[in-house]
Design a protein around this motif. Structure first.
Motif, PDB file in Angstrom:
ATOM      1  N   PHE A   3      37.930  32.025  37.106  1.00 35.65           N
ATOM      2  CA  PHE A   3      37.288  33.640  37.215  1.00 35.65           C
ATOM      3  C   PHE A   3      38.097  34.548  38.269  1.00 35.65           C
ATOM      4  CE2 PHE A   3      33.434  32.099  36.125  1.00 35.65           C
ATOM      5  CZ  PHE A   3      32.873  31.335  36.330  1.00 35.65           C
ATOM      6  N   THR A   7      37.107  38.978  33.704  1.00 34.30           N
ATOM      7  CA  THR A   7      37.953  37.657  32.914  1.00 34.30           C
ATOM      8  C   THR A   7      37.781  36.411  33.480  1.00 34.30           C
ATOM      9  OG1 THR A   7      40.042  37.389  32.522  1.00 34.30           O
ATOM     10  CG2 THR A   7      39.521  39.437  31.792  1.00 34.30           C
ATOM     11  N   ILE A   8      37.395  35.538  32.370  1.00 30.78           N
ATOM     12  CA  ILE A   8      37.821  34.049  33.100  1.00 30.78           C
ATOM     13  C   ILE A   8      38.780  33.436  32.399  1.00 30.78           C
ATOM     14  CG2 ILE A   8      36.138  31.615  32.540  1.00 30.78           C
ATOM     15  CD1 ILE A   8      33.803  33.162  32.684  1.00 30.78           C
ATOM     16  N   ARG A  40      34.875  39.622  30.893  1.00 28.39           N
ATOM     17  CA  ARG A  40      33.689  39.273  31.689  1.00 28.39           C
ATOM     18  C   ARG A  40      32.795  40.437  31.871  1.00 28.39           C
ATOM     19  NH1 ARG A  40      34.365  36.592  37.975  1.00 28.39           N
ATOM     20  NH2 ARG A  40      32.604  36.656  37.711  1.00 28.39           N
ATOM     21  N   ASN A  43      28.221  40.960  35.956  1.00 29.24           N
ATOM     22  CA  ASN A  43      28.115  40.253  37.107  1.00 29.24           C
ATOM     23  C   ASN A  43      26.773  40.016  37.676  1.00 29.24           C
ATOM     24  OD1 ASN A  43      28.540  38.231  39.350  1.00 29.24           O
ATOM     25  ND2 ASN A  43      28.830  40.096  40.407  1.00 29.24           N
TER      26      ASN A  43
END
Length: 316
Positions: A3, A7-8, A40, A43
């Motif tokens: 993570f 971005t992932i 991502r 959140n």
């Protein structure tokens, strides 16, 4: 998987090992790293941030009806009864249930129950009120039994008959509801009355304190069924409707009053105009008819002139 702030990151390795065909290899072995980056967009955490994407849990995948049932069982609770007959002193075993199928776990409750001698009768007797308070237990042996799973709820009803009814049957109309499986609260409970301790209790540990409260547990149905001396004045319409009706009536009254005043001023102006016209004709109002042999001149007081002009406007 890693993570990153935005971005992932997925890292994989593609390994190629050529196979030998008849002892001959025509390619070289290698290992190729493959990096994939997925953005991502938001959140979700305890900070209360709202995601900009629709999560899978909020997407409607299937809609179906829940199957509720209210059955009467024999004394062993093994088989339901289709046309039971009871005598005074017997206990009626009743089971409320719901079939959820592939739905998330749900827990069933009996919100209220009303008994009538027939479906169309106006005579009624409240058995369960206020979101699960078995009020009939204050005068009998009626009580909730220990729960048998979330999808089943059992209670026993002490038999009774309606005085003045033409038959001896009981028509029981209950409101069942299924809620998410969670601890019992004030609006989702199954409370019985214990005559030995003169207190309310629940097998699930729910809060039954409101069952003994004169104000009830916030049930609208309970408030509507209070005696008339405790209900106060009940209007068949809302306060907003009453205010609108009063304002409309006031506007209509002001309109009528304005028309009346305008008409009054118009007639008054017309009469005064006729008098002024009569006063303008000096020959008509300067001399009044005199009696034979009398050479006196008629009075020229303004009152007399107006009276003559208004009283005999046709002859003038």
């Amino acid at each position: 998987m890693e993570f990153l702030p935005d971005t992932i990151h997925y890292r994989n390795f593609l390994h190629y090992r050529p196979s030998a065909v008849r002892g001959v290899i025509r390619a070289s072995a290698f290992s190729l790293p493959i990096d994939c980056f997925y953005p991502r967009t938001s959140n979700v955490s305890s900070l209360g941030l709202q995601p900009t994407w629709v999560p899978f849990s909020s997407t409607l995948m299937h809609r179906r009806h829940l199957d509720f049932a209210l059955d009467v069982y024999d004394s062993t609770w093994l088989s339901p009864l289709s046309d039971p007959t009871y005598y005074l002193g017997d206990l009626i075993n009743i089971q409320a249930s719901v079939r959820t199928g592939s739905h998330v776990p749900l827990r069933i409750y009996v919100d209220e129950c009303v008994a009538r001698p027939s479906a169309a009768s106006s005579m009624k007797y409240e058995v369960i009120t206020d979101h699960g308070c078995l009020v009939d237990g204050q005068h009998s042996r009626s009580r909730f039994l220990a729960p048998r799973g979330d999808q089943f709820l059992r209670f026993q009803l002490d038999t009774f008959i309606f005085t003045g009814a033409s038959n001896s049957q009981i028509y029981l109309l209950c409101h069942l509801k299924a809620v998410a499986a969670s601890p019992a609260d004030q609006h989702n409970k199954a409370c019985s009355y214990d005559p030995a301790t003169t207190a309310w209790h629940s097998h699930e540990g729910g809060n039954c304190s409101c069952c003994a409260s004169p104000a009830g547990c916030g049930s609208r149905r309970r408030r509507r069924h209070l005696p008339q001396d405790r209900e106060g004045l009940q209007l068949p319409f809302s306060v907003t409707t009453l205010a609108i009706a009063v304002l409309c009536s006031l506007f209509v009254f002001l309109g009528i009053l304005g028309c009346y005043c305008s008409t009054k001023r118009y007639h008054r102006g017309y009469q005064m105009g006729a008098v002024d016209a009569a006063l303008g004709e000096s020959g008509a109002v300067a001399m009044a008819p005199t009696a034979t042999g009398d050479s006196n001149v008629a009075s020229k007081k303004p009152g007399a002139v107006v009276a003559a002009a208004c009283g005999e406007s046709g002859s003038v």
